[in-house]
Write an enzyme that holds these catalytic residues in place. Structure first.
Site, PDB file in Angstrom:
ATOM      1  N   LYS A 138     130.855  50.065  -0.349  1.00  0.00           N
ATOM      2  CA  LYS A 138     131.823  49.698  -1.193  1.00  0.00           C
ATOM      3  C   LYS A 138     131.295  49.246  -2.746  1.00  0.00           C
ATOM      4  CE  LYS A 138     135.516  50.068   1.241  1.00  0.00           C
ATOM      5  NZ  LYS A 138     135.537  49.222   2.581  1.00  0.00           N
ATOM      6  N   VAL A 192     105.500  46.370  44.262  1.00  0.00           N
ATOM      7  CA  VAL A 192     105.873  44.997  43.882  1.00  0.00           C
ATOM      8  C   VAL A 192     104.740  44.500  42.742  1.00  0.00           C
ATOM      9  CG1 VAL A 192     105.785  42.548  44.844  1.00  0.00           C
ATOM     10  CG2 VAL A 192     106.598  44.382  46.227  1.00  0.00           C
ATOM     11  N   ASP A 202     125.896  49.730   6.165  1.00  0.00           N
ATOM     12  CA  ASP A 202     126.233  50.950   5.687  1.00  0.00           C
ATOM     13  C   ASP A 202     127.507  51.634   6.076  1.00  0.00           C
ATOM     14  OD1 ASP A 202     123.847  51.431   4.007  1.00  0.00           O
ATOM     15  OD2 ASP A 202     122.986  52.702   5.674  1.00  0.00           O
TER      16      ASP A 202
END
Ligand code: SAH
Length: 414
Positions: free
Chosen positions: A229, A26, A207
């Site tokens: 592009k 815990v 990319d």
């Protein structure tokens, strides 16, 4: 009779003493969030888990290696009784109540004066859920909220804006760039931080190798620039990308430059960082899962393996070994015993493997080639250093692919 509802608060614990009693599972779960909140943590327990001991060794908290004493709470603002033993926990509770300090109890929620909520964090936003005494209910609700915030809710989670003002990073004049690694191909392999920044972006410059599905989830109104592009040769294109990053950021936009794999592994991330820095644009870098490790893994090849390979070397094969432009000592690489991972190596594969063999790496060294690793289109083959160049041609494998050379190929085969 149901108890009254709890009163929710966000405790600002920076520099404030919090006592954690107990050194087991815990406490191990509770301590990181306390440290994250900047608390001055005092841990009292005769024993510690290895994870807690690592915090102690790193000097992140104070440890008293003994049982709890009521004086431990002097000066504390909060106490976590993280012990299973009800008698010990009750002693902590009693000492806390006497000093009017709130006490969370792992053993008995009904006896506690404070409850820890189920939490999900998204950058600056923290959502805390209390389940009316039922932790499982709290976790179910928390999971639903986490899913909701993870999906297309970028604008909700950006830094605070003036009340009433539209959420618009550009208008707020916070132009900056994040270089984010998108991971090797599986859209789930982006990091949590990378994903959050992506959902917050005004402009995304992506990319070719970035998983398309990630872009599918962008919020509406985001300007998407497809870097693949850009119609110039590679070096002009890079200048153009740098210019787009800088211009958009200077205009106030939050720009995410999303790159395949890790931004700094053959990704030209460093050049983009320098271009931004030169223009005074702040940049964050978010590392990504690199294909050099992930693509082999996806094809069942670990880049290291006990008693097989104690090293792995990642090298670019985009320049032929005999080219004057080559920066790689292929002769030296041939002398290594460990794993060699070659990126961008298909075009020059015959020359590369020939050079490695010529400098002494055995021709029967196992090799794997993995195309589009971690994606639905993954293809791979196994071969040897001597045969792989011909095998790749025969199988029609194409880029993007990684070539892994070494005895790790096959190390996991039964
Ligand atoms: N920054 C990227 C690497 C960019 S260089 C990274 O850390 O992964 C591009 C090369 O990475 C490709 O030519 C190919 O060799 C490799 N590559 C990228 N994604 C790949 C994938 N999913 N499977 C196999 N190879 C991959």
């Amino acid at each position: 009779m149901s108890a009254p509802n709890p009163y929710p608060l966000g405790l600002r614990l920076a520099g404030r003493r919090v006592v954690v009693v107990g050194g087991g599972a815990v406490a191990t779960r509770r301590v990181p969030a306390l440290l994250d909140a900047g608390a001055d943590v005092l841990l009292v327990s005769p024993e510690l888990t290895p994870a807690l001991r690592a915090h102690v060794d790193a000097g992140r908290l104070h440890w008293e290696p003994r049982r709890f004493a009521p004086d431990d709470l002097d000066g504390a603002w909060l106490v976590q009784a993280a012990v299973a033993d009800a008698v010990a926990a009750a002693a902590v509770s009693a000492a806390a109540a006497e000093r009017r300090i709130f006490c969370v109890r792992a053993d008995d929620r009904a006896a506690a004066t404070a409850w820890t909520p189920a939490v999900t964090r998204h950058g600056p936003v923290t959502v805390a859920v209390l389940g009316g005494g039922d932790p499982r209910r709290a976790m179910t609700v928390r999971d639903a909220v986490r899913d909701l915030l993870g999906a297309r809710k970028g604008p909700l989670l950006t830094d605070p804006v003036e009340e009433g003002a539209p959420v618009n990073n550009a208008a707020a004049g916070r132009g900056r760039v994040a270089l984010v690694g998108a991971g090797p191909g599986d859209p789930e392999l982006i990091t949590v931080k990378g994903w959050r920044l992506l959902t917050e972006a005004d402009v995304v410059v992506a990319d070719r190798l970035v998983p398309g599905l990630l872009l599918d989830e962008l919020r509406t109104g985001v300007e998407l620039v497809d870097a693949s592009k850009i119609p110039y040769g590679p070096s002009r294109a890079q200048e153009e990308i740098n210019r787009i990053l800088v211009d958009r950021a200077l205009a106030g936009a939050f720009v995410v430059r999303l790159k395949g794999g890790d931004p700094y592994v053959f990704g030209r991330g460093g050049e983009e960082l320098l271009a931004c820095a030169a223009a005074g644009v702040p940049v964050t870098v978010v590392p990504g899962v690199t294909s050099s490790i992930a693509a082999p893994a996806a094809a069942g090849v670990p880049v290291t393996h006990r008693a097989v390979a104690h090293e792995f070397t990642v090298v670019s094969g985009h320049v032929a070994p005999d080219s004057p432009a080559s920066l790689v000592r292929w002769d030296a690489l041939a002398g290594l015993r460990g794993t060699l991972v070659i990126l961008m190596g298909l075009k020059n594969l015959a020359a590369i493997t020939g050079t490695l063999i010529g400098h002494g790496r055995p021709a029967d060294t196992p090799v794997a080639v993995v195309q589009e690793g971690t994606t639905g289109d993954q293809r791979s083959l196994r071969s040897t250093l001597g045969a792989v160049a011909a095998d790749v041609v025969a199988a029609g494998l194409r880029p993007p692919a990684v070539v892994v050379v070494g005895d790790v190929v096959g190390a996991l085969d039964g």
